[in-house]
Design an enzyme around this catalytic site. Structure first.
Site, short mmCIF file in Angstrom:
data_model
loop_
_atom_site.label_atom_id
_atom_site.label_comp_id
_atom_site.label_asym_id
_atom_site.label_seq_id
_atom_site.Cartn_x
_atom_site.Cartn_y
_atom_site.Cartn_z
N GLY A 46 57.18 62.61 149.91
CA GLY A 46 58.29 62.01 150.63
C GLY A 46 58.37 60.53 150.30
CD GLN A 51 57.50 54.85 151.63
OE1 GLN A 51 58.16 55.88 151.68
NE2 GLN A 51 56.19 54.85 151.40
CB CYS A 88 51.79 56.36 153.64
SG CYS A 88 53.29 55.37 153.50
CG LEU A 89 54.05 57.67 147.80
CD1 LEU A 89 55.42 57.84 147.16
CD2 LEU A 89 52.94 58.02 146.83
CG HIS A 130 54.90 59.68 156.98
ND1 HIS A 130 53.56 59.36 157.06
CD2 HIS A 130 55.43 58.85 156.04
CE1 HIS A 130 53.30 58.36 156.21
NE2 HIS A 130 54.41 58.05 155.57
CD GLU A 131 58.36 59.92 153.81
OE1 GLU A 131 58.79 58.77 153.62
OE2 GLU A 131 57.23 60.29 153.44
CG HIS A 134 58.34 54.91 155.82
ND1 HIS A 134 57.54 53.81 155.66
CD2 HIS A 134 57.61 55.95 155.35
CE1 HIS A 134 56.38 54.17 155.13
NE2 HIS A 134 56.40 55.47 154.92
#
Ligand code: NI
Length: 164
Positions: A46, A51, A88-89, A130-131, A134
């Site tokens: 994701g 991000q 997470c990236l 999660h996304e 963000h």
């Protein structure tokens, strides 16, 4: 398509609340395809626009072949709770157990502005939550204990300093 830079904590752009998308044009669709490309290259499941430094409410998700491009997503119902490890990236190498609802209802638009409503369960619901977090400038560490959060913060800040 282009590969975008994925911002890593403590980049301040990760703490900016994203704005609603109102124009559904080729520019939006280009950004979404760049986000796909970037996510696949980073081996993520994701990616949210903040991000990659974009203040727009856009998320791309691909978990085990379930592919979603969400524009202006909104969770309207949540049910249950499940704890599982997530990453997470923007926090490379960090994996923590986090509580999330195990069933959600979500309303979103696609890249052409059409509205959709879906019920999502299990791990995929976790990815959605999660996304979408963000987009509201919320990060996974915000959902950890104070002690764990402080530890990860310090570790990430030290890493950022070392990289300069
Ligand atoms: Ni993330």
């Amino acid at each position: 398509m282009a590969i975008l830079d994925v911002l890593v904590y403590p980049d301040p752009a990760l703490r900016v609340v994203a704005e609603k998308v109102t124009v559904f044009d080729d520019k939006l669709r280009k950004l979404i395809s760049d986000m796909w490309e970037t996510m696949y290259l980073s081996k993520g499941i994701g990616l949210a626009a903040p991000q990659v430094g974009m203040r727009a409410r856009i998320v791309v998700i691909d978990w085990e072949g379930s592919r979603f491009a969400l524009v202006n997503p909104r969770i309207t119902e949540e049910e249950g709770e499940e704890r599982a490890e997530e990453g997470c990236l923007s926090f490379p190498g960090i994996y923590e157990e986090i509580a999330r609802p195990n069933k959600i209802k979500v309303i979103y638009q696609d890249e052409y502005g059409c509205q959709h409503e879906d019920e999502i369960e299990g791990f995929l619901a976790r990815v959605f939550c999660h996304e979408i977090d963000h987009l509201d400038a919320k990060l996974m560490i915000d959902r950890l204990s104070r002690l764990k959060r402080a530890f990860i913060k310090k570790k990430m800040e030290r890493k950022a300093k070392a990289a300069v």
